[in-house]
Enzyme design. Structure first.
Site, PDB file in Angstrom:
ATOM      1  N   ASP A  17       1.922 -50.413  56.676  1.00 41.95           N
ATOM      2  CA  ASP A  17       2.856 -49.809  55.734  1.00 41.95           C
ATOM      3  C   ASP A  17       2.130 -49.262  54.505  1.00 41.95           C
ATOM      4  O   ASP A  17       1.279 -49.953  53.934  1.00 41.95           O
ATOM      5  CB  ASP A  17       3.850 -50.899  55.307  1.00 41.95           C
ATOM      6  CG  ASP A  17       5.061 -50.348  54.598  1.00 41.95           C
ATOM      7  OD1 ASP A  17       5.804 -49.565  55.211  1.00 41.95           O
ATOM      8  OD2 ASP A  17       5.272 -50.718  53.421  1.00 41.95           O
TER       9      ASP A  17
ATOM     10  N   ASP B 274      12.700 -44.187  58.474  1.00 40.27           N
ATOM     11  CA  ASP B 274      12.868 -43.642  57.120  1.00 40.27           C
ATOM     12  C   ASP B 274      13.363 -42.197  57.137  1.00 40.27           C
ATOM     13  O   ASP B 274      13.646 -41.637  56.074  1.00 40.27           O
ATOM     14  CB  ASP B 274      11.522 -43.644  56.375  1.00 40.27           C
ATOM     15  CG  ASP B 274      11.009 -45.041  56.062  1.00 40.27           C
ATOM     16  OD1 ASP B 274      11.825 -45.967  55.927  1.00 40.27           O
ATOM     17  OD2 ASP B 274       9.770 -45.188  55.944  1.00 40.27           O
TER      18      ASP B 274
END
Ligand code: TEU
Length: 550
Positions: A204, A321
């Site tokens: 991430d 996302d």
């Protein structure tokens, strides 16, 4: 990349699971690990080589698990460590690796480290996080902003008067990567997971770990690549793993620093140039510009060229996302099935590792929410508060969210046309898209014309044809505004991929040298074996022809 020595993940197609929305086994409305285990046969039939599993660690879930409270425990709503071990083993038995999401730019504010870091400079884990004195006016130390809106600094809840850094939610304090003890703890955690048998990590916002906040530098800081290489040296030695770093700031110029083969760094990066190209300078994704094909192709062409001989591309249209691919790039209404297949053709026959985001293989669409109460995402809700306070109308905000909210990708996986799309027997944590009545896995399972069948075919092509994996990439007609065409070449063979990006018929004149008869590997309208002379492409038509020497 030499086919004889290429790593396993160069031939694999990946699949991303967002566990909260994938499959719920116990009726609490939240997807879980036993739910994933129950769908492994589905993934095996799809043919994927590894699964990127979004976070399942213990977490207060302010950002749905991207706020980790314990790296070595599983969130109760997702199951137990025994469930996780079973998932790893049962996936492996089907030839599927499990790739964990490594969220180490920040932890949750409920992580034991952060709890022991608050209160003052002498707190035990103080130096695991980033603390600064207030500005002279008592406000935040500088004007860095959180990615979710508002200042990136909040006051120490322990009352020291100092601020801590959070590039995301206040519930996600940033770790201090200058601290070697903290880094060693992260490496140990990674090894602990690798020893359990996982196949690697998706990392991430890895481009943020070299941040130098006093200089206002967040992405791509001076020590970024030293941290990555140190991490890989401490964890990947002697292991055959795949690593993919999320790097919004990566450019064709610096990509090889992440994934050049001689650097013992990552397998590949997720870069977002094809996404951000159409974001507004001032309002970003909330006011996206129309997708313009020549610009989009230019981005892909540049990245394919930059990593042609060294490094490796990741290929994706969607993730948890981003809004749904068919809603953003295709036509989610009249041409949903055909445009979903067209998008898959273009992406999956490029060079790199393709990532399928759950539901994309069914042609799932955006959520279609029309009231703020339907949204769950921390980013969307923050932006709503901030933009409403800045005088944006409710209708205007909702129009932006309908296109761009992360929740578009987070509605439950559509398994059946039954109640709650077969995702749960309870009440789902976020609304199911009513179009599950027609768009669902059960309806597509045995339908040879389904989006699902088409994805299975593309995944198989990659496994069966070296040219799809290793062939060089050459754009064709890069300035044509309506067609996406390229060729791949390997050892005297050629693969030509042609796609009509529009809902109109389009005439395409191929360049010379394509007079031969080939073999159709895939097509979403009817098989084609030649493209000599002007070709009239049906709306959203896509196909690929393989030319082999006699
Ligand atoms: O995303 C990084 C990130 O920058 C996104 O939040 C991005 O800003 C946003 O989607 C675009 O509007 C990663 C994860 O993928 C995301 O889910 C997390 O929220 C974030 O990091 C924090 O961990």
């Amino acid at each position: 990349m030499d086919p004889a020595t290429a790593p396993w993940w160069t031939r694999a197609t990946a699949y991303q699971i967002y566990p909260r929305s994938f499959a719920d086994s116990d009726g609490d409305g939240i997807g879980d690990i036993p739910g994933i285990v129950s769908k492994l046969d589905y993934l095996e039939r799809l043919g994927v080589g590894f699964v990127w599993l979004s976070p399942v660690y213990a977490s207060p879930m302010c950002d749905n698990g991207y706020d980790i409270a314990d790296y070595r425990a599983i969130a109760a709503e997702f199951g137990t460590m025994e469930d996780m071990d079973r998932l790893i083993a049962e996936a492996r038995a089907r030839g599927i690796g499990i790739v964990m999401d490594l969220v180490v730019n920040h932890t949750s504010s409920e992580h034991e480290w952060f709890r022991s870091a608050t209160g003052g400079p002498d707190a035990p884990y103080r130096n695991y996080y980033v603390w600064r004195d207030p500005a002279p006016d008592g406000g935040p130390p500088n004007d860095l902003e959180s990615s979710f809106g508002g200042p990136a600094w909040s006051l120490d809840p322990g009352g020291s008067g100092q601020y801590y850094l959070h590039l995301f939610d206040p519930g996600q304090p940033d770790l201090n990567w200058h601290n070697p003890r903290m880094r060693a703890d992260i490496h140990a955690t990674m090894n602990w997971w690798l020893d359990r048998g996982i196949a690697g990590f998706r990392m991430d916002v890895i481009d943020l770990i070299g941040k130098e906040v006093d200089e206002g530098v967040t992405a791509n800081g001076p020590h970024l690549h030293a941290h990555i290489r140190e991490m890989m040296a401490a964890t990947a030695q002697g292991r055959d793993i795949v690593t993919v770093g999320e790097a919004w700031s990566a450019t064709p110029e610096n990509a090889l620093l992440y994934c050049g083969r001689d650097r013992d760094a990552l397998s590949m990066v997720f870069q977002f140039a094809h996404v951000t190209r159409f974001w507004d300078d001032a309002h970003g994704k909330w006011e996206p510009h129309p997708i313009e094909l020549t610009g989009l192709k230019a981005v892909f062409d540049r990245w394919q060229a930059a990593l042609s001989d060294d490094g490796w591309n990741s290929l994706f249209w969607s993730n948890h996302d981003l809004p749904r691919a068919v809603s953003t790039y295709g036509d989610a209404r009249e041409w949903r099935v055909r445009s979903a297949k067209m998008l898959a053709t273009v992406l999956h026959l490029m060079k790199g590792t393709p990532y399928i985001y759950q539901g994309e293989e069914l042609g799932m669409t955006n959520a279609g929410f029309d009231d703020i109460s339907q949204y769950r995402d921390v980013e969307t809700l923050n932006q709503h508060r901030l933009m409403r306070a800045a005088d944006m109308s409710e209708a205007e905000f909702l129009a932006g969210a309908r296109r761009s909210s992360r929740d578009n990708a987070r509605t439950p996986m559509q398994w059946t046309d039954g109640p709650e799309a077969g995702f749960t027997t309870g009440t789902p944590w976020i609304g199911v898209n009513p179009n599950h009545a027609t768009i669902n896995a059960a309806a597509q399972e045995d339908d040879p014309d389904s989006v699902l069948a088409y994805y299975r075919h593309l995944v198989r092509l990659r496994r069966e044809h070296d040219i799809v994996v290793f062939g060089s990439y050459t754009p064709i007609a890069p300035d044509h505004p309506n067609v996406f065409v390229y060729r791949r070449d390997l050892e005297g063979r050629a693969l030509v991929v042609v796609a009509n990006w529009t809902a109109e018929e389009v005439a395409f004149d191929p360049p010379g040298g394509m007079e031969a008869e080939g073999r159709c590997l895939v097509g979403n309208v009817a098989p084609r074996t030649r493209i000599d002379g002007t070709v009239t492409l049906a709306p959203y038509e896509a196909f690929a022809i393989l030319y082999e020497p006699d």
